[in-house]
Design a protein around this motif. Structure first.
Motif, PDB file in Angstrom:
ATOM      1  N   UNK A 172     -24.848  23.602  -5.768  1.00 52.62           N
ATOM      2  CA  UNK A 172     -26.227  23.286  -5.879  1.00 52.62           C
ATOM      3  C   UNK A 172     -26.558  22.944  -4.372  1.00 52.62           C
ATOM      4  N   UNK A 173     -25.721  22.176  -3.756  1.00 56.44           N
ATOM      5  CA  UNK A 173     -25.950  21.869  -2.500  1.00 56.44           C
ATOM      6  C   UNK A 173     -26.040  23.215  -1.459  1.00 56.44           C
ATOM      7  N   UNK A 174     -25.270  24.189  -1.770  1.00 57.30           N
ATOM      8  CA  UNK A 174     -25.577  25.432  -0.976  1.00 57.30           C
ATOM      9  C   UNK A 174     -26.728  26.024  -1.094  1.00 57.30           C
ATOM     10  N   UNK A 175     -27.190  25.920  -2.450  1.00 55.63           N
ATOM     11  CA  UNK A 175     -28.523  26.374  -2.905  1.00 55.63           C
ATOM     12  C   UNK A 175     -29.803  25.686  -2.180  1.00 55.63           C
ATOM     13  N   UNK A 176     -29.334  24.399  -2.081  1.00 52.63           N
ATOM     14  CA  UNK A 176     -30.510  23.355  -1.543  1.00 52.63           C
ATOM     15  C   UNK A 176     -30.676  23.866   0.116  1.00 52.63           C
ATOM     16  N   UNK A 177     -29.696  24.267   0.557  1.00 52.06           N
ATOM     17  CA  UNK A 177     -29.850  24.689   2.110  1.00 52.06           C
ATOM     18  C   UNK A 177     -30.342  25.986   2.339  1.00 52.06           C
ATOM     19  N   UNK A 178     -30.443  26.848   1.082  1.00 51.56           N
ATOM     20  CA  UNK A 178     -31.051  28.156   1.135  1.00 51.56           C
ATOM     21  C   UNK A 178     -32.710  27.655   1.023  1.00 51.56           C
ATOM     22  N   UNK A 179     -32.807  26.847   0.037  1.00 55.32           N
ATOM     23  CA  UNK A 179     -34.127  26.426  -0.139  1.00 55.32           C
ATOM     24  C   UNK A 179     -35.066  25.852   0.942  1.00 55.32           C
ATOM     25  N   UNK A 180     -34.027  25.054   1.968  1.00 57.09           N
ATOM     26  CA  UNK A 180     -34.781  24.519   3.245  1.00 57.09           C
ATOM     27  C   UNK A 180     -34.912  25.726   4.117  1.00 57.09           C
ATOM     28  N   UNK A 181     -34.425  27.050   4.117  1.00 58.81           N
ATOM     29  CA  UNK A 181     -34.843  27.890   4.720  1.00 58.81           C
ATOM     30  C   UNK A 181     -36.161  28.461   4.399  1.00 58.81           C
ATOM     31  N   UNK A 182     -36.313  28.488   2.998  1.00 57.56           N
ATOM     32  CA  UNK A 182     -37.534  29.073   2.549  1.00 57.56           C
ATOM     33  C   UNK A 182     -38.800  28.133   2.981  1.00 57.56           C
ATOM     34  N   UNK A 183     -38.730  26.651   2.786  1.00 62.35           N
ATOM     35  CA  UNK A 183     -39.619  25.870   3.283  1.00 62.35           C
ATOM     36  C   UNK A 183     -39.749  25.897   4.443  1.00 62.35           C
ATOM     37  N   UNK A 184     -38.896  26.032   5.490  1.00 57.45           N
ATOM     38  CA  UNK A 184     -39.012  26.201   6.995  1.00 57.45           C
ATOM     39  C   UNK A 184     -39.950  27.376   7.142  1.00 57.45           C
ATOM     40  N   UNK A 185     -39.572  28.594   6.576  1.00 56.70           N
ATOM     41  CA  UNK A 185     -40.315  29.808   6.832  1.00 56.70           C
ATOM     42  C   UNK A 185     -41.756  29.669   6.212  1.00 56.70           C
ATOM     43  N   UNK A 186     -42.094  28.762   5.306  1.00 59.63           N
ATOM     44  CA  UNK A 186     -43.256  28.455   4.635  1.00 59.63           C
ATOM     45  C   UNK A 186     -44.060  27.857   5.882  1.00 59.63           C
ATOM     46  N   UNK A 187     -43.387  27.020   6.430  1.00 56.03           N
ATOM     47  CA  UNK A 187     -44.135  26.113   7.512  1.00 56.03           C
ATOM     48  C   UNK A 187     -44.479  26.892   8.501  1.00 56.03           C
ATOM     49  N   UNK A 188     -43.601  27.726   9.052  1.00 58.92           N
ATOM     50  CA  UNK A 188     -43.466  28.608  10.466  1.00 58.92           C
ATOM     51  C   UNK A 188     -44.609  29.524  10.249  1.00 58.92           C
ATOM     52  N   UNK A 189     -44.866  30.020   9.119  1.00 60.53           N
ATOM     53  CA  UNK A 189     -46.003  31.101   8.941  1.00 60.53           C
ATOM     54  C   UNK A 189     -47.141  30.639   8.586  1.00 60.53           C
ATOM     55  N   UNK A 190     -47.448  29.248   8.715  1.00 57.18           N
ATOM     56  CA  UNK A 190     -48.637  28.725   8.635  1.00 57.18           C
ATOM     57  C   UNK A 190     -49.527  28.789   7.373  1.00 57.18           C
ATOM     58  N   UNK A 191     -48.753  28.759   6.577  1.00 61.62           N
ATOM     59  CA  UNK A 191     -49.256  28.918   5.107  1.00 61.62           C
ATOM     60  C   UNK A 191     -49.128  27.719   4.108  1.00 61.62           C
ATOM     61  N   UNK A 192     -48.410  26.566   4.622  1.00 54.90           N
ATOM     62  CA  UNK A 192     -48.053  25.538   3.809  1.00 54.90           C
ATOM     63  C   UNK A 192     -49.265  24.956   3.467  1.00 54.90           C
ATOM     64  N   UNK A 193     -50.430  24.705   4.347  1.00 50.20           N
ATOM     65  CA  UNK A 193     -51.492  23.886   3.683  1.00 50.20           C
ATOM     66  C   UNK A 193     -52.266  24.256   2.614  1.00 50.20           C
ATOM     67  N   UNK A 194     -52.051  25.466   2.425  1.00 56.32           N
ATOM     68  CA  UNK A 194     -52.885  25.940   1.010  1.00 56.32           C
ATOM     69  C   UNK A 194     -51.723  26.627   0.023  1.00 56.32           C
ATOM     70  N   UNK A 195     -50.519  25.953  -0.075  1.00 56.61           N
ATOM     71  CA  UNK A 195     -49.690  26.354  -1.021  1.00 56.61           C
ATOM     72  C   UNK A 195     -49.004  25.332  -1.870  1.00 56.61           C
ATOM     73  N   UNK A 196     -48.907  25.678  -3.193  1.00 59.27           N
ATOM     74  CA  UNK A 196     -48.412  24.686  -4.443  1.00 59.27           C
ATOM     75  C   UNK A 196     -47.160  25.169  -4.403  1.00 59.27           C
TER      76      UNK A 196
END
Length: 481
Positions: free
Chosen positions: A283-307
């Motif tokens: 689970x902790x290993x998966x959580x780190x992968x989720x962190x990469x996804x959230x970071x990419x969402x932010x970096x690509x500028x799409x976070x504000x309009x994403x659920x």
């Protein structure tokens, strides 16, 4: 801890008026992250277990936690199949079992198809486990995985003791393939695919719907050794309700069920601790992968309009009540986590109303203005917006012909029709389900009330068993109302 703008800055400060403004310019993106075999208790921010999930914790802080999300059950031992078919068709358990997927796909009625018709570009990677082709119903599909990575005989009935562990299967041993098959851990591959999808979507004018499904933390629970090392056995606590053997184990699901053979009988503290150690590490290993996804969402500028939605197909016992798998009606196995983050969702909020995890499908369709015709499950938006505090009158659960369950107003009834046994729990006072009140004369009226409620739910759900007393699954046709 990494703080993502999506949950800490944007979501916390954006009210429903802001959400409406966004909706006027572009439909919101939907990012659905799905785990496998993950119990509600396994997110650190919920304070129930000593487990490291910093990125999921950030979602908890930035959005709403639905504390009582349930899977409705299954018609076979592979609970994952039933959960995911319900999720993608929007149909309750028995109607989902009987649904013709060829017709559903042909009619454009699957979740991704409905999103596509609403103007979304649809992406999928990871575990599918629905008996139809994912590439046919998503615009982009990569690394579509089967129900589980391959297991090996040495991954079962372990560990018997410390010597057996030293000589036996190890979660970081890549020679067993499993999650390592193909050369890279499957959770890491999913993170890579997700980042690629987000980068593609940032160049597209269409809103996106992403279905990102981890196989983790389903067994074989393999993670890099550094993650195992974060959970020395003296950090692991055995569940308070652990039993060497559940008294109705054979009648409930069978001691020979694949999931139950992962650890030896009788269950020991040592074996349960090792299995939970490997569970937490994955689970902790998966959580780190989720962190990469959230970071990419932010970096690509799409976070504000994403659920963002996070859940799992069901929970898992890993020692609770003497079970290892999920083929039972107890809270640890029926309840996954469920998080929702996005415009207008109150940061750090808790919603305690019981829901079904599959409610995410009509909720996403509501947000996409896609229509929910023919869907059994209910949108969560009235709960999120504070328009109601109640979602379903009762929660129903079933496992093949062996088990039935109903929950209403803080009480749970579990029935084993084949042996005429009922178990009654007051969840509000006994959340670990350790005090069976069914035989107590003081609670005879409550037992009768819930028994009637269960029969009512069985009728409403088109349960193929005509009644608990008849225990005729699936021999007799359903009784008519």
């Amino acid at each position: 801890m990494k703080k993502y703008k999506i949950v800490v800055l944007v979501v916390a400060g954006l009210g429903m008026a802001g959400a409406a403004t966004l909706a006027e310019t572009k439909k919101p993106n939907i990012l659905f992250i799905f785990a496998d075999d993950m119990s509600y208790e396994t997110i650190g921010a919920h304070g129930l277990l000593d487990i490291d999930t910093p990125h999921l914790d950030t979602l908890v802080e930035g959005g709403a936690s639905f504390t009582h999300a349930y899977n409705m059950g299954a018609w076979g031992g592979a609970v994952c199949v039933a959960s995911r078919k319900m999720l993608n068709t929007g149909l309750f358990v028995w109607r989902s079992q009987n649904a013709d997927l060829g017709q559903c796909v042909g009619d454009g009625g699957m979740w991704s198809q409905r999103m596509g018709k609403a103007g979304y570009r649809t992406y999928m990677s990871g575990k599918w486990h629905v008996p139809t082709s994912a590439p046919k119903i998503f615009d982009v599909a990569k690394n579509v995985r089967p129900g589980m990575p391959n297991q090996v005989p040495s991954g079962y009935n372990r560990p018997k003791d410390e010597a057996d562990y030293e000589q036996g299967w190890k979660p970081w041993d890549t020679t067993h393939n499993g999650y390592w098959k193909g050369g890279k851990h499957w959770s890491e591959v999913l993170a890579d695919d997700s980042v690629e999808f987000l980068e593609q979507a940032a160049k597209d004018d269409q809103p996106f719907f992403m279905y990102l499904a981890f196989n983790a933390p389903h067994d074989p629970r393999q993670a890099p050794k550094e993650y195992i090392d974060r959970y020395p056995l003296d950090r692991i606590k055995v569940p308070e309700n652990m039993l060497p053997e559940y008294p109705y184990a054979e009648e409930a699901c069978g001691k020979g069920l694949r999931d139950e053979k992962l650890a030896p009988y009788p269950r020991t503290e040592y074996a349960v601790k090792v299995n939970r150690q490997e569970y937490f590490a994955l689970i902790t290993h998966m959580d780190d992968q989720i962190g990469k996804i959230l970071e990419a969402l932010e970096k690509t500028g799409q976070a504000e309009n994403t659920y963002i939605f996070f859940s799992a197909d069901h929970g898992l016992a890993v020692g609770h009540h003497g079970f290892i798998g999920k083929q039972n009606m107890y809270e640890h196995s029926m309840r996954p986590p469920f998080l929702m983050v996005g415009p207008g969702v109150k940061a750090g909020s808790r919603i305690d109303a019981p829901i079904y995890l599959q409610d995410v499908m009509p909720t996403a369709l509501d947000l996409a203005d896609a229509g929910t015709e023919g869907i059994d499950f209910q949108s969560l938006l009235p709960l999120v917006k504070g328009k109601t505090s109640k979602h379903y009158d009762a929660i129903y659960g079933a496992y093949m012909g062996n088990q039935r369950m109903v929950i209403k107003e803080g009480w749970k009834l579990i029935a084993y029709p084949n042996i005429g046994i009922k178990r009654l729990y007051h969840l509000d006072k006994d959340p670990q389900e350790m005090n069976d009140l069914a035989a107590s004369p003081e609670y005879a009226t409550k037992l009768k009330q819930l028994s009637i409620e269960l029969e009512k739910e069985m009728d409403a759900q088109d349960d193929p068993m005509s009644s608990i007393a008849a225990a005729d699954f699936p021999k007799a046709p359903k009784k008519k109302k």
